[in-house]
Design an enzyme around this catalytic site. Sequence first.
Site, PDB file in Angstrom:
ATOM      1  N   GLY A   1      -7.643 -25.654   3.294  1.00  0.00           N
ATOM      2  CA  GLY A   1      -7.466 -27.059   2.934  1.00  0.00           C
ATOM      3  C   GLY A   1      -8.803 -27.769   2.773  1.00  0.00           C
ATOM      4  O   GLY A   1      -8.999 -28.558   1.849  1.00  0.00           O
ATOM      5  N   ASN A   2      -9.752 -27.463   3.654  1.00  0.00           N
ATOM      6  CA  ASN A   2     -11.086 -28.070   3.558  1.00  0.00           C
ATOM      7  C   ASN A   2     -11.833 -27.577   2.340  1.00  0.00           C
ATOM      8  O   ASN A   2     -12.574 -28.325   1.708  1.00  0.00           O
ATOM      9  CB  ASN A   2     -11.916 -27.749   4.802  1.00  0.00           C
ATOM     10  CG  ASN A   2     -11.645 -28.730   5.913  1.00  0.00           C
ATOM     11  OD1 ASN A   2     -11.685 -29.933   5.692  1.00  0.00           O
ATOM     12  ND2 ASN A   2     -11.348 -28.220   7.081  1.00  0.00           N
TER      13      ASN A   2
ATOM     14  N   LYS B   1      -4.805 -28.596  16.625  1.00  0.00           N
ATOM     15  CA  LYS B   1      -5.060 -28.319  15.204  1.00  0.00           C
ATOM     16  C   LYS B   1      -5.813 -29.499  14.581  1.00  0.00           C
ATOM     17  O   LYS B   1      -5.284 -30.611  14.492  1.00  0.00           O
ATOM     18  CB  LYS B   1      -3.721 -28.110  14.491  1.00  0.00           C
ATOM     19  CG  LYS B   1      -3.808 -28.006  12.994  1.00  0.00           C
ATOM     20  CD  LYS B   1      -4.313 -26.676  12.558  1.00  0.00           C
ATOM     21  CE  LYS B   1      -4.638 -26.654  11.074  1.00  0.00           C
ATOM     22  NZ  LYS B   1      -5.607 -25.617  10.755  1.00  0.00           N
TER      23      LYS B   1
ATOM     24  N   LYS C   1      -2.342 -22.337   8.982  1.00  0.00           N
ATOM     25  CA  LYS C   1      -1.993 -21.593   7.760  1.00  0.00           C
ATOM     26  C   LYS C   1      -2.511 -20.154   7.799  1.00  0.00           C
ATOM     27  O   LYS C   1      -1.984 -19.289   7.101  1.00  0.00           O
ATOM     28  CB  LYS C   1      -2.478 -22.305   6.502  1.00  0.00           C
ATOM     29  CG  LYS C   1      -3.972 -22.325   6.291  1.00  0.00           C
ATOM     30  CD  LYS C   1      -4.426 -21.419   5.195  1.00  0.00           C
ATOM     31  CE  LYS C   1      -5.926 -21.403   5.047  1.00  0.00           C
ATOM     32  NZ  LYS C   1      -6.793 -21.668   6.176  1.00  0.00           N
TER      33      LYS C   1
ATOM     34  N   LYS D   1      -8.809 -17.405  11.499  1.00  0.00           N
ATOM     35  CA  LYS D   1      -8.898 -16.564  10.289  1.00  0.00           C
ATOM     36  C   LYS D   1      -9.116 -15.106  10.676  1.00  0.00           C
ATOM     37  O   LYS D   1      -8.469 -14.196  10.155  1.00  0.00           O
ATOM     38  CB  LYS D   1     -10.049 -17.030   9.384  1.00  0.00           C
ATOM     39  CG  LYS D   1      -9.765 -18.322   8.666  1.00  0.00           C
ATOM     40  CD  LYS D   1     -10.946 -18.754   7.847  1.00  0.00           C
ATOM     41  CE  LYS D   1     -10.776 -20.143   7.295  1.00  0.00           C
ATOM     42  NZ  LYS D   1      -9.941 -21.088   8.008  1.00  0.00           N
TER      43      LYS D   1
HETATM   44  N1  LIG Z   1      -2.415 -26.005   8.057  1.00  0.00           N
HETATM   45  C1  LIG Z   1      -3.704 -25.554   8.063  1.00  0.00           C
HETATM   46  O1  LIG Z   1      -4.061 -24.619   8.757  1.00  0.00           O
HETATM   47  O2  LIG Z   1      -4.582 -26.248   7.229  1.00  0.00           O
HETATM   48  P1  LIG Z   1      -6.188 -26.038   7.108  1.00  0.00           P
HETATM   49  O3  LIG Z   1      -6.444 -24.621   6.712  1.00  0.00           O
HETATM   50  O4  LIG Z   1      -6.578 -27.015   6.033  1.00  0.00           O
HETATM   51  O5  LIG Z   1      -6.777 -26.389   8.436  1.00  0.00           O
END
Ligand SMILES: NC(=O)OP(=O)(O)O
Length: 303
Positions: free
Chosen positions: A9-10, A119, A203, A265
Site C-alpha cells: 500500500g505504501n 497494524k 496483506k 513480509k
Molecule cells: N493491509 C495491509 O497490510 O496494508 P499495507 O501493506 O499497506 O500495510
Amino acid sequence: MRTVVALGGNALAPSGEATIAAQRERIEATADQLRELHEAGHDLVLTHGNGPQVGALLRQQEESDAPERPLDVLVAETQAQLGYLLQQALDERIHASVASVVTQVEVDPEDPAFGEPSKPVGPYLSAEQAGERDFETTDVTTPEGETAHRRVVPSPEPRRILEGERIETLVGDSEPVVCGGGGGVPVTVGDDGIEGVAAVVDKDHTTRLVAERVGADVLVMATDVPCVYADFGTPEQSRIADATAAEMREHLAGGEFGEGSMEPKIQACLDFLDAGGERAVVAGTEDVAAAVRGDAGTQIHPG
Ligand SMILES: NC(=O)OP(=O)(O)O
C-alpha cells in the site's frame, strides 16, 4: 507459471501520499512490469496493501458528519479503489479481462490481536502530530530510515479466504486476478452468518494464503525499498541479495527486520516456501519483472 505479486500500500502511495494521481502514476509503472510477465506466460495473481488508503478514509470520517462506515466496510472500499485502478492500468496494456474480487477473510473473534492494535495505517506523523491525535500510534521507520509515527489498528491472523474457490477458477482462465486487497475484509463466520469486524488484516499473510490456495510457484513482495537489508536502520545495514529460508529465519530471529513492515513480509515468504513454493522475492515495485527473472531484489530459496 503461476506468479503472485503483492503490491505494498505504501509503495503505491509515495511518501504516504494517497492522492489518486500519485497512485495512478505508481500503478501504471508497475503495470508495465506486469505486462512483461503476462507476455512471458505468467498467470498473474495480484494482491495489494491498503495502509495509506484505509488511513485516508478513516481520517476523512473523523472530519465529516456523514454517516460513519465501520472499518470492514472501509477495507472493502479500498479493495474497490485499488482494484479499479489496477484493472484499468492492466486492461490498457494487456488487453485482457482483469477481474478484481472483493475478498473476505475469516478471522478468529478471540484473536488476541483485537486487544493489541499493531497494524500501522495512514500517513507518517511527526511526534507532535501523533501527540495531537486521539488514536493509538506506534513508532515506525520510514523507507528513508527516519523514525516516525503511524496510527495502529487491530490486525488478526487470516485463516481462510471465503472466495478461494472462485479465485482459483478465475486464475485457471489465465487472466490476471486482483484479490485479497488490504489483507481481505476481516469477517467472523458463526451460527448467525458472516459478520465484518473492525480490523485491518496484514496483506502479507493474506497474500501467502492466496499463493497457497492457487498453487503459486513464485511469490513476489513488491515494496517501497529495493531489497531486504540485514540490520536495517543501523550503521551496519547491508543488502541481502540471495538467501536460503534457513538464513532468513536467522535474520528474523535476530530481530533485524522492521516489525509491521519487513518482518511480516519475510514471515509470509518463509511460510510460502514451507508450504512448497519454489521461490519468494522481496523487491521494489519498479523491479517486479526483473525480480521474477531472478535479477533484482532479495531472492529467497527453500534451501
Ligand atoms: N493491509 C495491509 O497490510 O496494508 P499495507 O501493506 O499497506 O500495510
